[in-house]
Design a protein around this motif. Structure first.
Motif, PDB file in Angstrom:
ATOM      1  N   ALA A 352       0.810  -1.222   0.000  1.00  0.00           N
ATOM      2  CA  ALA A 352       0.000   0.000   0.000  1.00  0.00           C
ATOM      3  C   ALA A 352       0.839   1.266   0.000  1.00  0.00           C
ATOM      4  O   ALA A 352       0.307   2.360  -0.227  1.00  0.00           O
ATOM      5  CB  ALA A 352      -0.938   0.013   1.204  1.00  0.00           C
ATOM      6  N   LEU A 356       0.077   5.238  -1.252  1.00  0.00           N
ATOM      7  CA  LEU A 356       0.251   6.459  -0.461  1.00  0.00           C
ATOM      8  C   LEU A 356       1.158   7.438  -1.187  1.00  0.00           C
ATOM      9  O   LEU A 356       0.923   8.650  -1.169  1.00  0.00           O
ATOM     10  CB  LEU A 356       0.848   6.117   0.907  1.00  0.00           C
ATOM     11  CG  LEU A 356       0.000   5.255   1.836  1.00  0.00           C
ATOM     12  CD1 LEU A 356       0.731   5.019   3.146  1.00  0.00           C
ATOM     13  CD2 LEU A 356      -1.347   5.898   2.098  1.00  0.00           C
ATOM     14  N   HIS A 367      -4.154   6.637  10.212  1.00  0.00           N
ATOM     15  CA  HIS A 367      -3.661   5.285   9.927  1.00  0.00           C
ATOM     16  C   HIS A 367      -3.530   4.459  11.200  1.00  0.00           C
ATOM     17  O   HIS A 367      -3.723   4.959  12.319  1.00  0.00           O
ATOM     18  CB  HIS A 367      -2.279   5.387   9.262  1.00  0.00           C
ATOM     19  CG  HIS A 367      -1.310   6.211  10.074  1.00  0.00           C
ATOM     20  ND1 HIS A 367      -0.582   5.697  11.112  1.00  0.00           N
ATOM     21  CD2 HIS A 367      -1.000   7.531  10.011  1.00  0.00           C
ATOM     22  CE1 HIS A 367       0.160   6.640  11.657  1.00  0.00           C
ATOM     23  NE2 HIS A 367      -0.081   7.775  11.012  1.00  0.00           N
ATOM     24  N   TRP A 425      -5.666   5.002   6.152  1.00  0.00           N
ATOM     25  CA  TRP A 425      -4.992   3.720   5.846  1.00  0.00           C
ATOM     26  C   TRP A 425      -5.092   2.836   7.079  1.00  0.00           C
ATOM     27  O   TRP A 425      -4.381   3.048   8.054  1.00  0.00           O
ATOM     28  CB  TRP A 425      -3.543   3.973   5.471  1.00  0.00           C
ATOM     29  CG  TRP A 425      -2.762   2.752   5.077  1.00  0.00           C
ATOM     30  CD1 TRP A 425      -3.227   1.649   4.438  1.00  0.00           C
ATOM     31  CD2 TRP A 425      -1.362   2.539   5.293  1.00  0.00           C
ATOM     32  NE1 TRP A 425      -2.206   0.748   4.232  1.00  0.00           N
ATOM     33  CE2 TRP A 425      -1.058   1.276   4.742  1.00  0.00           C
ATOM     34  CE3 TRP A 425      -0.347   3.286   5.884  1.00  0.00           C
ATOM     35  CZ2 TRP A 425       0.234   0.732   4.779  1.00  0.00           C
ATOM     36  CZ3 TRP A 425       0.932   2.763   5.923  1.00  0.00           C
ATOM     37  CH2 TRP A 425       1.215   1.505   5.367  1.00  0.00           C
ATOM     38  N   VAL A 453      -7.038   1.531   1.828  1.00  0.00           N
ATOM     39  CA  VAL A 453      -6.764   2.968   1.781  1.00  0.00           C
ATOM     40  C   VAL A 453      -8.002   3.694   1.261  1.00  0.00           C
ATOM     41  O   VAL A 453      -8.537   3.341   0.203  1.00  0.00           O
ATOM     42  CB  VAL A 453      -5.559   3.282   0.865  1.00  0.00           C
ATOM     43  CG1 VAL A 453      -5.318   4.791   0.798  1.00  0.00           C
ATOM     44  CG2 VAL A 453      -4.306   2.569   1.360  1.00  0.00           C
TER      45      VAL A 453
END
Length: 480
Positions: A352, A356, A367, A425, A453
């Motif tokens: 991921a 980002l 997150h 996230w 996300v």
């Protein structure tokens, strides 16, 4: 044996400390600026607030190793360091009169208890330095001389690697009390030597970039911040749970063996055992140090059960070539770029990070707490995180609000509006994830097995010129 077990069974586990990744980021920053951080530079929620990096020396070492030799080298060095501690413990027990069988059993028991610190983190240095301090204090007790004079040197070094330096003067103090109550004609001068070493340790710990502020930081973390109650490793030993089973066995053995063995616990050792047993029971993070403190006692009690242990297996004279052969073998594997360990993809969703990176790094990100360090070390451009595992920086109230927000409650609304969150996230099974899936104001930018996300639909890109980076960004250097 410990080396093989750590590398074979811990190829993912060594990377499971969330602090490892922000240690790497800070190490790179320290190398770039030639100064230890005085305030937070990793999060936007605590940006520029005063903060002490009690592990700045470890951060630098980690950055040098990872950026020049990769994570495999960091894993190999960690495994070698842990193997050295328990191999040295075994040899010391044998040289102290224990049978080889008892020494190996006790060393493996100690390693099993100590495995909670088998991570790429500064605690590894504390484990090694605590072992050396116990060794020097026992040598001082048995042989006299000035062996204990080395402990202030160890304290000065450890004070720049980890806040666990406070354990070293404590061990010296316990040794002094143990010497005083052990009888045998302990003079004032003899006990005074321990007092002098204790004072020297306290002074030596001031040799760090922060001076007395380091001690204030550690004291605040342990006694007044209140955050230790939120951290699992600071909590009492969870007896009945798998992670405390070996510690429970050691405590039960310590109770039963004196009744069965023809040997007794000497007063010097008893002081160490009682102090470190108390600390281990009140905080599971101290259990590995208790295991080192109790090792000589346990080996002696085991030998008192059956003298035949002395003849079942004896150590051959001389040093074995196997440790050196294994070390050279690891170096060859590292040079050949053969991976010896990596983060567990089910725990650390590196897939991921590219998503980002595709988002504007000035859009604020909410997150998982454990991924704060990952954001700091792995995002290409400098992206500030919302939170990480430095709980003393955030405080109890903020941490509890954050935990509630993960559940998708009204705390999320407060954080979203106050901090102007644009990207989220988190793990897919969070209550907040379910809420955002049903919220038309948010869209899924990435969905993986370990993370998801979200991006706010009305979040506009922050204007920037081509090639512009976030102010203060320091170039990343990933594993070769």
């Amino acid at each position: 044996m410990v080396l093989v077990l750590v590398l074979a069974g811990g190829r993912h586990a060594l990377f499971n400390d969330p602090g490892t990744y922000w240690h790497l980021r800070l190490g790179r920053d320290i190398l770039a600026t030639a100064s230890a951080p005085r305030c937070d530079a990793l999060t936007f929620t605590r940006s520029q607030e005063p903060w002490v990096d009690q592990s700045w020396g470890f951060d630098v070492l980690l950055a040098v190793v990872v950026d020049h030799a990769g994570w495999s080298c960091a894993a190999a060095l960690t495994a070698l360091g842990l193997a050295w501690v328990y191999a040295s413990l075994t040899r010391d027990l044998i040289q102290g009169g224990a049978s080889a069988v008892a020494a190996v059993v006790v060393a493996l028991l100690s390693a099993a208890i100590g495995c909670i610190h088998f991570l790429i983190r500064p605690h590894v240095f504390t484990l090694a330095f605590v072992y050396l301090t116990f060794r020097l204090c026992r040598k001082q007790y048995e042989q006299g001389g000035w062996a204990i004079a080395w402990v202030p040197v160890l304290t000065a070094v450890l004070a720049n690697l980890h806040g666990g330096f406070v354990a070293l003067p404590l061990i010296v103090a316990c040794a002094g009390v143990g010497r005083a109550v052990s009888g045998g004609g302990a003079s004032r001068a003899t006990v005074g030597g321990y007092a002098l070493a204790f004072a020297a340790c306290c002074l030596a710990s001031l040799v760090n970039p922060y001076g007395l502020d380091l001690h204030r930081h550690v004291a605040r973390l342990l006694f007044t911040s209140g955050v230790t109650g939120l951290i699992d490793e600071y909590k009492s030993a969870p007896f009945g749970q798998p992670e405390a089973r070996v510690l429970e066995m050691a405590v039960l053995a310590l109770i039963a063996l004196p009744a069965l063995s023809n040997r007794k616990i000497d007063r010097y050792s008893l002081v160490h055992v009682l102090v470190w047993l108390h600390l281990a029971l009140t905080s599971i993070r101290n259990a590995p140090f208790f295991a080192l403190a109790v090792a000589p006692v346990m080996a002696g009690l085991l030998d008192g059960l059956a003298t035949s242990l002395k003849t079942d297996w004896t150590e051959r004279p001389g040093r074995s070539a196997w440790p050196w052969a294994l070390a050279v073998g690891l170096l060859v594997l590292i040079a050949a770029r053969i991976p010896l360990g990596s983060p567990d993809p089910t725990k650390w969703p590196l897939d991921a990070v590219a998503v980002l990176d595709a988002q504007d790094d000035r859009q604020r990100l909410f997150h998982e707490q454990d991924w704060g360090g990952l954001i700091a070390s792995e995002c290409k451009n400098r992206r500030l995180s919302f939170i990480d595992d430095r709980f003393e920086l955030f405080g109890v109230k903020a941490v509890l609000e954050y935990v509630a927000a993960l559940g998708g409650g009204p705390e999320w609304d407060a954080i979203r509006d106050r901090e102007r969150i644009d990207v989220v996230w988190i793990k897919p099974d969070r209550g907040l994830a379910r809420r955002l899936l049903d919220d038309p104001g948010w869209t899924v930018a990435h969905r993986g097995a370990a993370s998801i996300v979200f991006r706010r639909r009305d979040a506009g890109a922050v204007p920037r010129s081509p090639g512009e980076r976030l102010s203060g960004t320091i170039p990343m250097s990933h594993e070769p």
